[in-house]
Design a protein around this motif. Structure first.
Motif, PDB file in Angstrom:
ATOM      1  N   ASP A   1     156.015  44.473 -49.566  1.00  0.00           N
ATOM      2  CA  ASP A   1     156.147  45.712 -50.323  1.00  0.00           C
ATOM      3  C   ASP A   1     154.851  46.018 -51.091  1.00  0.00           C
ATOM      4  O   ASP A   1     154.405  47.174 -51.159  1.00  0.00           O
ATOM      5  CB  ASP A   1     157.323  45.592 -51.293  1.00  0.00           C
ATOM      6  N   THR A   2     154.245  44.992 -51.671  1.00  0.00           N
ATOM      7  CA  THR A   2     152.976  45.171 -52.387  1.00  0.00           C
ATOM      8  C   THR A   2     151.879  45.643 -51.444  1.00  0.00           C
ATOM      9  O   THR A   2     151.076  46.523 -51.799  1.00  0.00           O
ATOM     10  CB  THR A   2     152.557  43.848 -53.063  1.00  0.00           C
ATOM     11  N   LYS A   3     151.845  45.094 -50.251  1.00  0.00           N
ATOM     12  CA  LYS A   3     150.836  45.500 -49.286  1.00  0.00           C
ATOM     13  C   LYS A   3     150.996  46.968 -48.903  1.00  0.00           C
ATOM     14  O   LYS A   3     150.003  47.705 -48.776  1.00  0.00           O
ATOM     15  CB  LYS A   3     150.911  44.617 -48.034  1.00  0.00           C
ATOM     16  N   ARG A   4     152.235  47.425 -48.727  1.00  0.00           N
ATOM     17  CA  ARG A   4     152.465  48.841 -48.409  1.00  0.00           C
ATOM     18  C   ARG A   4     151.972  49.751 -49.542  1.00  0.00           C
ATOM     19  O   ARG A   4     151.351  50.796 -49.297  1.00  0.00           O
ATOM     20  CB  ARG A   4     153.954  49.075 -48.135  1.00  0.00           C
ATOM     21  N   LYS A   5     152.222  49.362 -50.776  1.00  0.00           N
ATOM     22  CA  LYS A   5     151.790  50.176 -51.913  1.00  0.00           C
ATOM     23  C   LYS A   5     150.270  50.178 -52.060  1.00  0.00           C
ATOM     24  O   LYS A   5     149.658  51.212 -52.357  1.00  0.00           O
ATOM     25  CB  LYS A   5     152.449  49.667 -53.192  1.00  0.00           C
ATOM     26  N   TYR A   6     149.658  49.031 -51.840  1.00  0.00           N
ATOM     27  CA  TYR A   6     148.197  48.955 -51.942  1.00  0.00           C
ATOM     28  C   TYR A   6     147.536  49.722 -50.792  1.00  0.00           C
ATOM     29  O   TYR A   6     146.448  50.291 -50.984  1.00  0.00           O
ATOM     30  CB  TYR A   6     147.745  47.501 -51.942  1.00  0.00           C
ATOM     31  N   GLU A   7     148.164  49.745 -49.643  1.00  0.00           N
ATOM     32  CA  GLU A   7     147.639  50.554 -48.542  1.00  0.00           C
ATOM     33  C   GLU A   7     147.667  52.037 -48.901  1.00  0.00           C
ATOM     34  O   GLU A   7     146.759  52.796 -48.520  1.00  0.00           O
ATOM     35  CB  GLU A   7     148.450  50.295 -47.270  1.00  0.00           C
ATOM     36  N   ASN A   8     148.698  52.458 -49.639  1.00  0.00           N
ATOM     37  CA  ASN A   8     148.759  53.850 -50.088  1.00  0.00           C
ATOM     38  C   ASN A   8     147.656  54.154 -51.105  1.00  0.00           C
ATOM     39  O   ASN A   8     147.021  55.214 -51.071  1.00  0.00           O
ATOM     40  CB  ASN A   8     150.132  54.132 -50.706  1.00  0.00           C
ATOM     41  N   VAL A   9     147.410  53.205 -52.022  1.00  0.00           N
ATOM     42  CA  VAL A   9     146.310  53.367 -52.979  1.00  0.00           C
ATOM     43  C   VAL A   9     144.977  53.467 -52.243  1.00  0.00           C
ATOM     44  O   VAL A   9     144.117  54.314 -52.575  1.00  0.00           O
ATOM     45  CB  VAL A   9     146.292  52.199 -53.986  1.00  0.00           C
TER      46      VAL A   9
END
Length: 363
Positions: free
Chosen positions: A157-165
């Motif tokens: 989940d963190t990786k998905r959010k950081y990819e959005n950033v």
């Protein structure tokens, strides 16, 4: 004696019966005795001559065998064969035969090894596919580490959010780069009009200086944003991805472990004869191997998740502070604070026109 025997052998007809067996000869016993006598007490091979004219020929063309050079031979009277004793040709033939046999044995060994590898791979694939289907339809049991599974889900989940950033930061970089290029072109246009319009020279000159200053500060801010994007990209696509690759290996090992565990449980509930016990022992060994592999990878995942969390906090603390200070200084118009921010984080800007690094910079 010899001439009479040879004439008999040359002119005699051998009758064949309907079954293909040779018939009896009227003088069979005497002919056999004469042939044995010739083989035993006949002339020495080294003292004979080769007659080129055939039977009844003249003495011309007779070549004594003692003058022929070649490998020594042994005459076997029983089988009527010439057997080489020594010589280079026989050694070469033996050597080539040995090397040919060695190459053939090596090729056969490689083929057998590949066949065994394919056999093991096919059996392992079958077991894992069976286990995966059983789990999907709710008929098979799976090993679950609740704490580790929760940490893995948080990482994804963190990786998905950081990819959005990262995606948004790249979009900001592209938009801001276009704005800086527009300001640069606008400043050049104002400067040109200032030279060609005497009545508006001061006004065009002020605006030209303002756009050039904004362009310079914008390039400084772009350097900070590019550094931010590069660090986030390394964190997401290298550090996190490396941990996720280890997690994937761990999940495959978990599937293999459960497949061999289920296989061992099925065999343990069956009969206990000699063949079944041998299969149970083999399954027990494979189960232990898969268990060791699963536990080793689970430990690796736990360690990598711990170090990843520490590294993520350290990197993001630095990058978020950089991003905040650079953006605030730029929109506040504080050129000194903006340049000080880049020095604080050791960010060096490329000189204008140096889009591509030189050969020395790449080394």
């Amino acid at each position: 004696m010899t001439d009479s025997i040879m004439s008999k052998a040359a002119t005699m007809e051998i009758p064949i019966n309907s079954n293909g067996d040779t018939g009896t000869l009227p003088e069979d016993d005497s002919l056999e005795q004469d042939l044995q006598q010739v083989m035993v007490s006949g002339p020495n091979l080294n003292e004979t001559s080769i007659v080129s004219g055939g039977y009844g020929g003249t003495a011309e063309g007779i070549i004594p065998t003692s003058s022929i050079k070649g490998p020594a031979v042994r005459y076997n009277a029983e089988f009527n064969k010439r057997i080489p004793v020594t010589g280079l040709g026989s050694n070469m033939h033996h050597s080539s035969s040995s090397s040919s046999m060695t190459a053939e044995e090596t090729t056969r060994g490689v083929a057998v090894e590949k066949l065994e590898t394919m056999k093991k791979w096919g059996l392992n694939t079958y077991k894992c596919t069976k286990q995966m289907i059983s789990e999907r339809f709710g008929r098979g049991s799976r090993t679950v580490d609740l704490e580790l599974e929760a940490q893995i889900e948080v990482l994804r989940d963190t990786k998905r959010k950081y990819e959005n950033v990262l995606r948004l930061a790249r979009a900001l970089t592209n938009h801001f780069y276009n704005m800086v290029q527009t300001q640069h072109a606008l400043g050049d246009t104002f400067a040109d009009l200032s030279q060609k319009s005497p009545e508006l020279r001061d006004e065009f000159g002020y605006n030209a200086e303002t756009q050039k200053l904004l362009c310079k500060n914008g390039e400084t801010l772009l350097g900070a944003i590019n550094f931010f994007v590069s660090s986030i990209n390394t964190l997401v696509n290298k550090t996190m991805e490396d941990t996720l690759m280890t997690i994937k290996m761990y999940e495959n090992a978990r599937l293999e472990f459960d497949a061999y565990r289920s296989d061992l449980e099925e065999l343990s509930m069956g009969p206990r004869d000699a063949v079944a016990m041998a299969r149970i022992d083999a399954a027990q060994q494979q189960y232990q191997v898969q268990k060791d592999k699963y536990e080793r990878l689970r430990s690796d995942v736990t360690i990598k998740l711990k170090f990843l969390e520490e590294n993520k906090v350290k990197v993001m603390h630095k990058q978020l502070l950089l991003f905040h200070n650079a953006i605030s200084a730029y929109f506040a118009g504080n050129q000194q604070q903006l340049e000080q921010t880049l020095k604080q984080f050791n960010i060096k800007l490329r000189p204008p026109g140096a889009d591509k690094p030189s050969w020395l910079e790449e080394q």
